[in-house]
Design a protein around this motif. Structure first.
Motif, mmCIF file in Angstrom:
data_model
loop_
_atom_site.group_PDB
_atom_site.id
_atom_site.type_symbol
_atom_site.label_atom_id
_atom_site.label_comp_id
_atom_site.label_asym_id
_atom_site.label_seq_id
_atom_site.Cartn_x
_atom_site.Cartn_y
_atom_site.Cartn_z
ATOM 1 N N VAL A 125 -51.757 -52.619 53.615
ATOM 2 C CA VAL A 125 -51.429 -51.531 54.451
ATOM 3 C C VAL A 125 -52.588 -51.318 55.431
ATOM 4 C CG1 VAL A 125 -51.694 -49.194 54.511
ATOM 5 C CG2 VAL A 125 -50.346 -50.096 52.841
ATOM 6 N N MET A 126 -53.798 -51.904 54.866
ATOM 7 C CA MET A 126 -55.120 -51.943 56.033
ATOM 8 C C MET A 126 -54.809 -53.040 56.948
ATOM 9 S SD MET A 126 -56.578 -49.324 54.710
ATOM 10 C CE MET A 126 -58.261 -49.107 55.915
ATOM 11 N N PRO A 265 -58.978 -31.696 42.760
ATOM 12 C CA PRO A 265 -59.001 -32.962 43.864
ATOM 13 C C PRO A 265 -60.497 -33.625 43.651
ATOM 14 C CG PRO A 265 -58.738 -31.064 45.038
ATOM 15 C CD PRO A 265 -59.130 -30.467 43.879
ATOM 16 N N GLU A 268 -65.224 -35.515 47.237
ATOM 17 C CA GLU A 268 -65.266 -36.513 48.216
ATOM 18 C C GLU A 268 -66.175 -37.662 47.822
ATOM 19 O OE1 GLU A 268 -65.330 -34.095 51.899
ATOM 20 O OE2 GLU A 268 -66.107 -36.090 52.783
ATOM 21 N N TRP A 273 -63.456 -43.457 45.574
ATOM 22 C CA TRP A 273 -62.717 -43.669 46.989
ATOM 23 C C TRP A 273 -62.578 -45.105 47.540
ATOM 24 C CZ3 TRP A 273 -59.525 -39.852 48.372
ATOM 25 C CH2 TRP A 273 -59.623 -38.400 47.880
ATOM 26 N N LEU A 279 -56.631 -48.442 43.962
ATOM 27 C CA LEU A 279 -55.489 -47.845 44.619
ATOM 28 C C LEU A 279 -55.383 -46.546 44.106
ATOM 29 C CD1 LEU A 279 -53.014 -47.887 46.530
ATOM 30 C CD2 LEU A 279 -52.050 -49.264 44.964
ATOM 31 N N MET A 280 -55.508 -45.512 45.000
ATOM 32 C CA MET A 280 -55.465 -44.287 44.294
ATOM 33 C C MET A 280 -54.430 -43.340 44.738
ATOM 34 S SD MET A 280 -58.559 -41.885 45.285
ATOM 35 C CE MET A 280 -59.788 -43.039 44.492
ATOM 36 N N THR A 281 -53.424 -42.376 43.952
ATOM 37 C CA THR A 281 -52.950 -41.464 44.725
ATOM 38 C C THR A 281 -53.132 -39.861 44.114
ATOM 39 O OG1 THR A 281 -51.191 -42.109 42.824
ATOM 40 C CG2 THR A 281 -50.899 -42.779 44.937
ATOM 41 N N ALA A 282 -52.849 -38.917 44.832
ATOM 42 C CA ALA A 282 -53.416 -37.590 44.349
ATOM 43 C C ALA A 282 -52.510 -36.852 43.518
ATOM 44 C CB ALA A 282 -53.665 -36.866 45.988
ATOM 45 N N VAL A 284 -49.641 -37.262 41.972
ATOM 46 C CA VAL A 284 -48.046 -37.232 42.355
ATOM 47 C C VAL A 284 -47.288 -37.781 41.616
ATOM 48 C CG1 VAL A 284 -48.842 -37.206 44.777
ATOM 49 C CG2 VAL A 284 -48.099 -39.205 43.868
ATOM 50 N N ALA B 124 -50.548 -43.103 51.127
ATOM 51 C CA ALA B 124 -51.851 -42.876 49.867
ATOM 52 C C ALA B 124 -52.871 -43.834 50.273
ATOM 53 C CB ALA B 124 -51.332 -43.204 48.549
ATOM 54 N N VAL B 125 -52.695 -44.966 50.695
ATOM 55 C CA VAL B 125 -53.830 -45.839 50.916
ATOM 56 C C VAL B 125 -54.559 -45.464 52.182
ATOM 57 C CG1 VAL B 125 -54.425 -48.351 51.690
ATOM 58 C CG2 VAL B 125 -52.864 -47.836 49.896
ATOM 59 N N MET B 126 -53.926 -45.032 53.147
ATOM 60 C CA MET B 126 -54.587 -44.325 54.608
ATOM 61 C C MET B 126 -55.389 -43.214 54.062
ATOM 62 S SD MET B 126 -53.581 -46.692 56.595
ATOM 63 C CE MET B 126 -54.632 -46.109 58.143
ATOM 64 N N GLN B 128 -56.636 -42.393 51.210
ATOM 65 C CA GLN B 128 -57.723 -43.015 50.392
ATOM 66 C C GLN B 128 -58.927 -43.453 51.281
ATOM 67 O OE1 GLN B 128 -56.697 -45.900 47.495
ATOM 68 N NE2 GLN B 128 -59.205 -46.411 47.244
ATOM 69 N N ARG B 131 -60.871 -40.864 52.336
ATOM 70 C CA ARG B 131 -61.257 -40.026 51.355
ATOM 71 C C ARG B 131 -60.550 -38.658 51.444
ATOM 72 N NH1 ARG B 131 -66.686 -41.279 49.068
ATOM 73 N NH2 ARG B 131 -67.148 -43.272 49.544
ATOM 74 N N ARG B 132 -59.434 -38.567 51.741
ATOM 75 C CA ARG B 132 -58.602 -37.320 52.043
ATOM 76 C C ARG B 132 -57.751 -37.207 50.619
ATOM 77 N NH1 ARG B 132 -55.250 -38.031 56.131
ATOM 78 N NH2 ARG B 132 -56.242 -39.860 57.058
ATOM 79 N N TRP B 133 -57.859 -35.983 49.961
ATOM 80 C CA TRP B 133 -57.080 -35.749 48.804
ATOM 81 C C TRP B 133 -55.537 -35.190 49.298
ATOM 82 C CZ3 TRP B 133 -57.146 -36.863 43.634
ATOM 83 C CH2 TRP B 133 -56.343 -35.907 42.775
ATOM 84 N N GLU B 134 -54.618 -36.008 49.786
ATOM 85 C CA GLU B 134 -53.556 -35.524 50.291
ATOM 86 C C GLU B 134 -52.266 -35.952 49.286
ATOM 87 O OE1 GLU B 134 -54.610 -35.703 54.973
ATOM 88 O OE2 GLU B 134 -53.946 -37.515 53.896
ATOM 89 N N ARG B 135 -51.386 -35.187 49.007
ATOM 90 C CA ARG B 135 -50.633 -35.438 48.125
ATOM 91 C C ARG B 135 -49.089 -35.902 48.787
ATOM 92 N NH1 ARG B 135 -49.223 -31.245 43.403
ATOM 93 N NH2 ARG B 135 -49.003 -33.058 42.163
ATOM 94 N N HIS B 136 -48.988 -36.945 48.717
ATOM 95 C CA HIS B 136 -47.570 -37.665 49.512
ATOM 96 C C HIS B 136 -46.616 -38.019 48.330
ATOM 97 C CE1 HIS B 136 -50.059 -38.429 52.739
ATOM 98 N NE2 HIS B 136 -51.067 -39.016 52.046
#
Lengths: 317, 317
Positions: A125-126, A265, A268, A273, A279-282, A284, B124-126, B128, B131-136
């Motif tokens: 992805v990066m 959450p 920060e 991170w 590899l992290m997800t929030a 979900v 999610a990778v973006m 991360q 460092r944004r806790w965003e629920r996709h």
């Protein structure tokens, strides 16, 4: 008119709820099975309960919700730490959880995190974001590898099934291993967690929270995993995060796919991170386009239980 | 001394090769099954063949490799477009491909791309990275969804098996559907590709390249997929990329997981890099830590075939 005299039970739906539940409950109302009150905020929940609603569908709890008419709390969560069990019990209020409703979704998420880690989708992805054609080769093939599933309830068993489909050897860890009747090749008690991790390429945390599991996945486990991966989809409190950070930093484990954290959450400032291999997800994992439908299926079964027409499912009090 | 007089066959290994093959062939040499020449460049390959080597292990071909001593080309690729088939045939040189060797790896990659797309690991990778806790939330649950596998050979069948394990309904498309004996619920001929795509949430391209499949996945297929996903792990030429870009732009398909492209490396100016819903990897599907071991297992079987001790596998000429 109180609930006990009414033809159909009155359900109050808490405003904080996953998508889909409202529409599915509206169908039950349309079919004449329930009367539905869709609360806009917590005050409306309390008012509806004071006004004689029989059933609360919610995953939040407040003291003032305990009204004489309340007969059943249909929780939308798998856990039940938020409820005053003794008080509900004393007042004859049934409490049911949503345990198992999200098992399919969480298990699919666990496999997404695992495949994402070992096939290096994070790096891909990066590279894509920078329009760079870079070949990030896989770090592990699932086929022929070994997975330990810690906590082999509804979610853990579904993970075990999916992993078995990939040709993984699956070992389980369970409080009462003798009760086990699933697809894992071998299931041991918690005291053998470190021992089985020595055989594992992948450890999946599918354990519930609470004092018994707190910090269970810590240094000794990471030492045993030696070069493996951690996938965490149970409760975040099970993983000792400072030990996880150390194990990732010194390469004792090669990566981690994390959907749950000790505090959410995630702070920060947490090193998680930015650590390579993470590899992290929030949180979900439990989300699913099918959650509402599945939860209301369970709700309907328990609605029949409330009127004595069939046994309860997931009843706590 | 020519190959035909030598006790063990002499194998020349081309320098351009996947990791693992050299070490595995060295073991065969150690066991006295072959004599191994590890070439450092193409000149050394040509020299070794001029000097009487019997076997070429390679996925590249040059005219000068065709020497009188050459008896067998053990290709490291699944395809064989690069070889002069008629000339090899005329000279009595056997050609075998590596078809099937990478099936497990490619199928795992296909599932990684699919789960990555629908459970939104790209987003999610973006998050991360910032460092944004965003629920996709997920866009599709695999369980209960329908997958069409176009090209149901070794790779396609393995994808079908894995998808079946997730509780997906799998339909296949195959040149000779009557020959099919696998786990897909229904298999149709290529003329019905568009028809079955109307039932699909996910289309997997597992087709080989060549004139017959070129641009087969185009506008009509994307119209039929309507709101679904494309996963492409076969040959990139099968997908008409301008049609894919249009279908992604106007939302006819919700996303695409792409490991192969019409031209590789993908042109820096391609819109695919930056289209929402696209998760891409740089043709890594076939890579696997186990590739060398599996390829040499196949090589050993065909080494026995060369001396008439068992039938050939994957022989083309």
């Amino acid at each position: 008119m109180t609930g006990r005299e009414r033809a159909v039970p009155r359900v109050v739906l808490h405003p904080h709820r996953p998508r889909g539940i409202r529409a599915e409950l509206a169908r039950l109302e349309h079919d004449g099975e329930i009367e539905l009150v869709v609360a806009q905020d917590s005050d409306e929940v309390a008012a509806a309960l004071a006004d004689g609603a029989d059933i609360l569908a919610s995953f939040r709890w407040e003291e003032r919700y305990l009204q004489p008419s309340l007969r059943w709390v249909a929780s939308i969560s798998a856990g039940f730490e938020q409820y005053p069990l003794a008080e509900l019990e004393r007042n004859g209020v049934a409490l049911t959880t949503a345990s198992g409703v999200n098992a399919i979704a969480v298990a699919e998420h666990a496999m997404a995190l695992l495949l994402g880690c070992v096939r290096r989708l994070d790096a891909a992805v990066m590279s894509q974001a920078d329009r760079r054609w870079e070949r990030h080769g896989p770090r592990l093939e699932l086929h022929g590898s070994t997975m330990v599933v810690a906590g082999i309830g509804a979610i853990g068993e579904r993970v075990a099934e999916l992993a078995t489909g990939f040709g993984m050897r699956v070992l389980g860890v369970k409080r009462d291993p003798d009760d086990y009747d699933g697809c894992a090749q071998r299931v041991v008690g918690p005291e053998e967690l470190v021992t089985v991790c020595r055989e594992a390429d992948v450890l999946v945390n599918a354990l519930p929270g609470g004092e018994q599991t707190k910090g269970l996945i810590s240094t000794a486990v990471f030492d045993a995993l030696d070069g493996g991966w951690l996938i965490s989809v149970g409760r975040g409190s099970v993983v000792d995060e400072p030990s996880l950070v150390e194990a990732l930093e010194d390469g004792r484990i090669r990566g981690a796919g994390l959907d749950v954290f000790a505090g959410e959450p995630l702070d920060e400032g947490s090193p998680l991170w930015a650590l390579p291999g993470v590899l992290m997800t929030a949180h979900v994992g439990g989300l699913s386009p099918n959650y509402g439908r599945r939860w209301v299926e369970l709700f309907r079964r328990n609605l029949a239980a409330l009127t004595g027409r069939q046994p309860w499912t997931n009843r706590v009090t």
